[in-house]
Design a protein around this motif. Structure first.
Motif, short mmCIF file in Angstrom:
data_model
loop_
_atom_site.label_atom_id
_atom_site.label_comp_id
_atom_site.label_asym_id
_atom_site.label_seq_id
_atom_site.Cartn_x
_atom_site.Cartn_y
_atom_site.Cartn_z
N UNK A 45 21.62 5.60 17.02
CA UNK A 45 23.11 6.26 16.93
C UNK A 45 23.46 7.41 16.61
N UNK A 46 22.70 8.44 17.67
CA UNK A 46 22.51 9.86 16.75
C UNK A 46 23.74 11.05 17.04
N UNK A 47 24.62 10.07 17.22
CA UNK A 47 25.58 11.06 17.36
C UNK A 47 26.53 10.27 15.35
N UNK A 48 26.33 9.18 15.09
CA UNK A 48 26.85 8.89 14.01
C UNK A 48 27.21 9.14 12.65
N UNK A 55 16.89 14.31 10.37
CA UNK A 55 16.37 13.77 11.33
C UNK A 55 14.63 13.74 12.13
N UNK A 56 15.22 15.42 12.73
CA UNK A 56 13.80 15.64 12.94
C UNK A 56 12.51 16.03 11.98
N UNK A 57 12.89 16.17 11.20
CA UNK A 57 12.28 16.04 10.14
C UNK A 57 11.24 15.07 9.52
N UNK A 58 12.08 13.86 9.68
CA UNK A 58 11.51 12.78 9.54
C UNK A 58 10.15 11.81 10.60
N UNK A 244 28.18 -4.65 11.38
CA UNK A 244 26.59 -3.60 12.09
C UNK A 244 26.04 -4.59 13.27
N UNK A 245 26.29 -3.86 14.69
CA UNK A 245 25.64 -4.93 15.75
C UNK A 245 24.63 -4.07 16.05
#
Length: 303
Positions: A45-48, A55-58, A244-245
């Protein structure tokens, strides 16, 4: 000094276990490290998520730490194949899938022997202690909920239990849309959630969605409840919904609901299909984009 302390401390340790795969501290350990890699939900779900989520740091810290991790544990083949192997340079033979075990929530919470009437009184007692007299000084919502919940007949009313926080990927808004449909059908079905609700927080999508649809008296919140009250809510529920799916493994709500003798509906997703037999999909799973199907399945489960 820290390195000497760690060398001394590690002499009595065979291996380290980390609950996250991205801790920088893992690089300091000399003994073997096993890390839990529950999921990487950002890849599904990158846009949620807010741009503020690093995200990139993680991802970068996980990649750096992977050189110091001997083995990873995840809870499903889906996470192993579609999330870890696709996003990180980690060999498949370093990843072990260990599914969640079934557990008896009644035994853990020590309320497994309670009947519905006793469970309902436990919830009302908690509401009376939590909300007190519901004075106007605490705000209209608090006062209204105090008067409603401390007398609410949990054991008699048909209600859907949604035990989740309303995070972006939890799909809780679908339940609000289904609740609106049920009301339009004149179905007397309440929704009780563990996510906090604030009628004044219109910038919160979940609370704002409730106010926008006029569901303040249909969707009720009991958040941050203790284990025994949480189990009692399962006991009295007509049906539990997991909206949640995607979860890293078969969600804990399955064990919680079933062990408290309640039915459960799950948003259709690859992880759930991995664990449920094909013959049960039509009974347990609903389309996570269809409030109409969820509403129909809720009615069918209650009937």
């Amino acid at each position: 000094a820290d390195a000497r302390w760690l060398d001394t401390f590690e002499q009595s340790i065979d291996a380290w276990f980390s609950i996250r795969p991205d801790y920088a501290l893992l690089s300091a350990f000399k003994k073997p490290v096993v890390a839990l890699f529950a999921d990487f939900v950002f890849s599904d779900y990158p846009t949620l998520f807010s741009p503020a989520v690093p995200m990139e740091a993680i991802m970068n810290s996980t990649r750096q730490a992977c050189h110091h991790v001997s083995r990873y544990i995840c809870f499903s083949e889906y996470v192993k194949r579609k999330q870890i192997l696709r996003n990180f340079d980690i060999d498949a033979d370093r990843i072990r899938v260990v599914p969640h075990a079934y557990f008896d929530y009644g035994a853990i919470s020590q309320v497994g022997s309670l009947g519905k009437r006793e469970a309902g009184e436990m919830i009302r007692s908690y509401a009376r202690e939590t909300f007190g007299n519901g004075t106007a000084a605490l705000g209209f919502q608090h006062m209204a909920m105090a008067e409603l919940l401390k007398y609410f007949p949990f054991e008699e009313v048909n209600y859907v239990f949604l035990s989740t926080q309303a995070r972006p990927h939890k799909n809780a808004a679908l339940v609000l849309r289904a609740a609106e449909l049920l009301r339009q059908q004149y179905r007397d079905i309440k929704i009780i959630v563990t996510a906090p609700i604030n009628w004044a927080a219109t910038n919160d999508p979940f609370s704002g969605g409730i106010v926008e649809r006029g569901l303040q008296w249909d969707v009720l919140s009991l958040s941050h409840v203790p284990y025994d009250v949480h189990a009692a809510l399962y006991r009295c529920a007509a049906v539990t919904v997991h909206s949640s799916p995607f979860e890293g493994g078969l969600p804990f709500t399955v064990s919680e609901a079933i062990s408290m003798e309640g039915p459960i509906l799950l948003a259709d997703g690859d992880v759930y299909r991995e664990f449920l037999p094909r013959s049960s999909w039509d009974d347990f799973l609903f389309n996570p984009t269809s409030p109409e199907e969820l509403a129909d399945k809720i009615v069918a489960a209650i009937d």
